[in-house]
Design an enzyme around this catalytic site. Structure first.
Site, PDB file in Angstrom:
ATOM      1  N   ASN A 159      10.274  -2.313   5.809  1.00  0.00           N
ATOM      2  CA  ASN A 159      10.075  -2.771   4.433  1.00  0.00           C
ATOM      3  C   ASN A 159       9.731  -1.526   3.625  1.00  0.00           C
ATOM      4  O   ASN A 159       8.609  -1.048   3.668  1.00  0.00           O
ATOM      5  CB  ASN A 159       8.928  -3.793   4.395  1.00  0.00           C
ATOM      6  CG  ASN A 159       8.556  -4.184   2.968  1.00  0.00           C
ATOM      7  OD1 ASN A 159       9.279  -3.872   2.022  1.00  0.00           O
ATOM      8  ND2 ASN A 159       7.427  -4.869   2.824  1.00  0.00           N
ATOM      9  N   LYS A 188       9.427  -1.222   0.549  1.00  0.00           N
ATOM     10  CA  LYS A 188       8.667  -1.511  -0.670  1.00  0.00           C
ATOM     11  C   LYS A 188       9.264  -0.716  -1.830  1.00  0.00           C
ATOM     12  O   LYS A 188      10.477  -0.537  -1.874  1.00  0.00           O
ATOM     13  CB  LYS A 188       7.173  -1.219  -0.453  1.00  0.00           C
ATOM     14  CG  LYS A 188       6.652  -1.890   0.825  1.00  0.00           C
ATOM     15  CD  LYS A 188       5.165  -1.891   0.938  1.00  0.00           C
ATOM     16  CE  LYS A 188       4.754  -2.624   2.216  1.00  0.00           C
ATOM     17  NZ  LYS A 188       3.336  -2.748   2.395  1.00  0.00           N
ATOM     18  N   HIS A 193       6.166 -11.855   0.473  1.00  0.00           N
ATOM     19  CA  HIS A 193       5.283 -10.785   0.950  1.00  0.00           C
ATOM     20  C   HIS A 193       3.933 -10.885   0.229  1.00  0.00           C
ATOM     21  O   HIS A 193       3.878 -11.265  -0.935  1.00  0.00           O
ATOM     22  CB  HIS A 193       5.936  -9.420   0.683  1.00  0.00           C
ATOM     23  CG  HIS A 193       5.198  -8.303   1.350  1.00  0.00           C
ATOM     24  ND1 HIS A 193       4.069  -7.752   0.797  1.00  0.00           N
ATOM     25  CD2 HIS A 193       5.409  -7.683   2.529  1.00  0.00           C
ATOM     26  CE1 HIS A 193       3.615  -6.814   1.620  1.00  0.00           C
ATOM     27  NE2 HIS A 193       4.398  -6.751   2.676  1.00  0.00           N
ATOM     28  N   GLU A 237       2.116  -8.796  -1.109  1.00  0.00           N
ATOM     29  CA  GLU A 237       2.053  -8.041  -2.376  1.00  0.00           C
ATOM     30  C   GLU A 237       2.672  -8.848  -3.507  1.00  0.00           C
ATOM     31  O   GLU A 237       2.226  -8.786  -4.653  1.00  0.00           O
ATOM     32  CB  GLU A 237       2.749  -6.680  -2.214  1.00  0.00           C
ATOM     33  CG  GLU A 237       1.879  -5.736  -1.385  1.00  0.00           C
ATOM     34  CD  GLU A 237       2.656  -4.739  -0.547  1.00  0.00           C
ATOM     35  OE1 GLU A 237       3.849  -4.510  -0.820  1.00  0.00           O
ATOM     36  OE2 GLU A 237       2.061  -4.183   0.401  1.00  0.00           O
ATOM     37  N   GLU A 276       1.579 -11.359   8.762  1.00  0.00           N
ATOM     38  CA  GLU A 276       0.967 -10.119   8.298  1.00  0.00           C
ATOM     39  C   GLU A 276      -0.440 -10.386   7.782  1.00  0.00           C
ATOM     40  O   GLU A 276      -0.621 -10.812   6.641  1.00  0.00           O
ATOM     41  CB  GLU A 276       1.798  -9.513   7.162  1.00  0.00           C
ATOM     42  CG  GLU A 276       3.224  -9.196   7.548  1.00  0.00           C
ATOM     43  CD  GLU A 276       3.816  -8.097   6.677  1.00  0.00           C
ATOM     44  OE1 GLU A 276       4.254  -7.093   7.238  1.00  0.00           O
ATOM     45  OE2 GLU A 276       3.808  -8.235   5.442  1.00  0.00           O
ATOM     46  N   GLY A 333      -1.092  -1.587   5.281  1.00  0.00           N
ATOM     47  CA  GLY A 333      -1.293  -0.308   4.610  1.00  0.00           C
ATOM     48  C   GLY A 333      -2.700   0.244   4.747  1.00  0.00           C
ATOM     49  O   GLY A 333      -3.086   1.170   4.052  1.00  0.00           O
ATOM     50  N   SER A 368       0.295  -2.204   9.458  1.00  0.00           N
ATOM     51  CA  SER A 368      -0.026  -0.918  10.100  1.00  0.00           C
ATOM     52  C   SER A 368       0.563  -0.782  11.506  1.00  0.00           C
ATOM     53  O   SER A 368      -0.050  -0.166  12.387  1.00  0.00           O
ATOM     54  CB  SER A 368      -1.533  -0.668  10.119  1.00  0.00           C
ATOM     55  OG  SER A 368      -2.042  -0.627   8.792  1.00  0.00           O
ATOM     56  N   GLY A 392       5.980  -1.274   7.191  1.00  0.00           N
ATOM     57  CA  GLY A 392       5.958  -0.666   5.867  1.00  0.00           C
ATOM     58  C   GLY A 392       5.976   0.851   5.972  1.00  0.00           C
ATOM     59  O   GLY A 392       7.036   1.466   6.164  1.00  0.00           O
ATOM     60  N   GLY A 393       4.808   1.452   5.875  1.00  0.00           N
ATOM     61  CA  GLY A 393       4.678   2.911   5.838  1.00  0.00           C
ATOM     62  C   GLY A 393       5.518   3.660   6.874  1.00  0.00           C
ATOM     63  O   GLY A 393       6.237   4.615   6.539  1.00  0.00           O
TER      64      GLY A 393
HETATM   65  P1  PGA Z   1       2.426  -1.405   6.594  1.00  0.00           P
HETATM   66  O1  PGA Z   1       3.134  -2.566   5.747  1.00  0.00           O
HETATM   67  O2  PGA Z   1       3.229  -1.248   7.854  1.00  0.00           O
HETATM   68  O3  PGA Z   1       2.507  -0.183   5.708  1.00  0.00           O
HETATM   69  O4  PGA Z   1       1.043  -1.839   6.861  1.00  0.00           O
HETATM   70  C1  PGA Z   1       3.635  -3.712   6.369  1.00  0.00           C
HETATM   71  C2  PGA Z   1       4.167  -4.656   5.334  1.00  0.00           C
HETATM   72  O5  PGA Z   1       3.534  -4.788   4.275  1.00  0.00           O
HETATM   73  O6  PGA Z   1       5.226  -5.283   5.514  1.00  0.00           O
END
Ligand code: PGA
Length: 249
Positions: free
Chosen positions: A10, A12, A95, A97, A165, A171, A211, A232-233
């Site tokens: 992802n 983002k 998601h 967010e 999640e 994050g 994470s 994500g990251g």
């Molecule tokens: P993250 O994000 O791996 O950076 O924690 C995961 C996500 O929000 O899908």
């Protein structure tokens, strides 16, 4: 039938089209022999460039949202048919967010999910509790509500993916322990089976997200209930993402 693991990035709001194309070009040779399904969910405007760049690879294309209407007066939104026209197969829906910053609710998640399924996209629907909810012992109650409302009228759960999640792990570098993630995902599967009997819930894939990285992916993916990851990251770095894709090595 065994559920095929699915690792999805992802991105983002990261990467211009050019940067995104460069990222997947770097990723392609690294994941050429991947055994799991590999998806990148990219910003909508990157889709044409990334589609071109993944050509001839196993990487599948995903988007980060989709509107529920087929077309019309919805300024700023993108329809399922627009995504399908560019070969998009997957779409993240709900998601945290989007729930937190853009007013997404269980109801709008439900509408988007049904529209995506109807169009033939595979939704990756995100659910998860906040830190406050977990600490107050409300995790199962919150998940139950998200499942009950968000998945109303879904006919075939084998056609979608759930991403569990926990919001406190996104994050933050604070991952759920593998056992915690496995236990909660087992709960989600039991609940879906109970709430929606005879809808193929046994074949539904459930990812863990929050994470997940090159170091912890192996342990998380070794858990029997965890069918994949939403990353994500770590999906922004080809080496790290490839290492997660190769969790089975
Ligand atoms: P993250 O994000 O791996 O950076 O924690 C995961 C996500 O929000 O899908």
């Amino acid at each position: 039938m065994a559920r095929k693991p699915i690792i999805a990035g992802n991105w983002k709001m990261n990467n211009t089209a050019e940067e995104g194309a460069a990222l997947v070009k770097a990723l392609k040779p690294l994941i050429a022999d991947a055994k799991c399904e590999v998806v990148v969910c990219v910003p909508a405007i990157d889709i044409p460039a990334v589609k071109k760049a993944i050509h001839g690879s196993k990487i599948k294309l995903g988007a980060q949202n989709v509107h529920f209407a087929e077309k019309g007066a919805y300024t700023g939104e993108i329809s399922a048919s627009m995504l399908l026209a560019y070969g998009v197969k997957y779409v993240i829906i709900g998601h945290s967010e989007r729930r937190q910053y853009f007013g997404e609710t269980d109801e709008s998640v439900n509408k988007r999910t049904l529209a995506a399924l109807k169009a033939g996209l595979t939704p990756i629907v995100c659910i998860g509790e906040s830190l406050e909810e977990r600490e107050s012992g409300l995790t199962e109650k919150v998940l139950d509500r998200q499942l009950r409302e968000g998945f109303k009228d879904v006919e075939d759960f084998s056609k979608l993916v759930i991403a569990y999640e926990p919001i406190w792990a996104i994050g933050t570098g604070r991952t759920a322990t593998a056992e915690q993630a496995n236990e909660t995902i087992a709960y989600i599967r039991r609940r879906v089976k109970r709430l929606f009997p005879h809808k193929n819930a046994g074949r539904m894939r459930i990812q863990y997200g929050g994470s997940m990285n090159a170091k912890n992916a192996k342990e998380l993916m070794a858990q029997p209930e965890i069918d994949g990851g939403l990353i994500g990251g770590a999906s922004l770095k080809p080496d790290d993402f490839a290492a997660i894709v190769h969790f089975d090595r």
